[in-house]
Design a protein around this motif. Sequence first.
Motif, PDB file in Angstrom:
ATOM      1  N   ARG A 241     -48.292 -50.619 -22.463  1.00 55.50           N
ATOM      2  CA  ARG A 241     -49.704 -50.318 -22.651  1.00 55.50           C
ATOM      3  C   ARG A 241     -49.836 -48.802 -22.831  1.00 55.50           C
ATOM      4  O   ARG A 241     -49.378 -48.039 -21.976  1.00 55.50           O
ATOM      5  N   PRO A 242     -50.443 -48.332 -23.922  1.00 58.75           N
ATOM      6  CA  PRO A 242     -50.509 -46.876 -24.152  1.00 58.75           C
ATOM      7  C   PRO A 242     -51.128 -46.103 -22.998  1.00 58.75           C
ATOM      8  O   PRO A 242     -50.655 -45.009 -22.655  1.00 58.75           O
ATOM      9  N   GLU A 243     -52.155 -46.670 -22.367  1.00 60.69           N
ATOM     10  CA  GLU A 243     -52.798 -45.949 -21.276  1.00 60.69           C
ATOM     11  C   GLU A 243     -51.872 -45.798 -20.076  1.00 60.69           C
ATOM     12  O   GLU A 243     -51.983 -44.835 -19.310  1.00 60.69           O
ATOM     13  N   LEU A 244     -50.930 -46.739 -19.921  1.00 63.25           N
ATOM     14  CA  LEU A 244     -49.953 -46.607 -18.845  1.00 63.25           C
ATOM     15  C   LEU A 244     -48.966 -45.486 -19.161  1.00 63.25           C
ATOM     16  O   LEU A 244     -48.615 -44.684 -18.289  1.00 63.25           O
ATOM     17  N   LEU A 245     -48.527 -45.417 -20.415  1.00 59.51           N
ATOM     18  CA  LEU A 245     -47.642 -44.324 -20.827  1.00 59.51           C
ATOM     19  C   LEU A 245     -48.313 -42.969 -20.638  1.00 59.51           C
ATOM     20  O   LEU A 245     -47.672 -41.987 -20.255  1.00 59.51           O
TER      21      LEU A 245
END
Length: 411
Positions: A241-245
């Motif tokens: 998930r981009p927001e996790l990265l």
Amino acid sequence: MTLDVQTIRKDFPVLSRELHGNRLVYLDSAASSQTPQPVLDAMDRYYRWSRSNVHRGVYALAEEATDLYEGGRTALADLVDADRRGVVLTKNATEACNLVAYSWVRRNLREGDALLTTGMEHHANLVPFLHASKDLGFEVRQIPITEDGQLDLDAARDLVADGKVRFAGVVHVSNVLGTINDVAAVAAIVREANPDCIVHVDGAQAVPQMPVSFRDLGVDFYVVTGHKMCGPTGIGALIARPELLESMDPFLTGGEMIREVSFEEVTWNEVPHKFEAGTPMIAEAAGLAAAIGYLRSLGLGAVRAHERQLTATFLEGLRSLDGVSVHGPAEAALRGGAISFTVDGVHPHDIGAMLDQHGVCVRVGHHCAKPLMRTLGVNATVRASLYLYNGEDDLQPLLDGLTAARKFFAR
């Protein structure tokens, strides 16, 4: 759509070889698949025609190389139904697992927390987390395996009931047992006890042989590798998930992954680039894109249907031999193309050597899954793994080699 195996084999140059005077029968695709001509052509084209580094160059070759590299990312994102901003290109699935271990697990888990794993993990999806637990003191809990080679989900519910599990790592398809795990169900179980639990999946064996949707699985991290899906060695990916990265610090630092650098402060590039330090795998990304194009031209649904039918045929053939014990689920519908077995009275390495004399390539050993070997009560197994270029005509050479091995070592 059904696969025309004889036509497909013509796309793979190595399959025209003979070994010891026999037709090459390649049954080791769970270790590395073979490479079709379009992938070889794509990589050769980069080196011959567009050889340059990526991103900051403004001349035509650099732009072409950048397009090839980023095209690999886009192709993979489309294949697994993920946001391309969440696709971090790595050297392999092992590096991707280590990225998760260092950039998320080591930054977030502490003594009093728990990490959930399974009894059928590849070392790549286990050792980085065990290593972290030794340093940080969090607990590692293991979902046991049932007698028919599946995860015990009732036991999993008990293991997470106290809400202490903050991270769960599970393999999608076992490289030993062939078991296809319901990772969406595992994610639901752990999040029922702890809604904030992060779920990480080893998809190295799944993506090559079946349709996978990262969004539909509802997990946080998913790792793949190119060399098991008709692509080159030296490239894999962490899908996240981009927001996790964005909330994570990088695992490797240096060039490419920075925004600003001074002696007082360093700021990171945007995702996914902040996790891709140094000159990346450009030719390999071009090859990966070509491999994905090749798989999509065949249809992963068709690949899965072919492997399912072929696995059923091989299971029946192996079970027809006296003294052969097959590990994993009995039904082909519950498993991928990896079939591990032992032969009474004959060491797996002797089996492998004898099969080689018949032109048959299999894998022998612990398959980077020593905890699973102990659960099975063996030191090693023989593994025949099937893929899209295998057919029913590959079964008889395997059976003939096993019969010859039993006769030879029974003397």
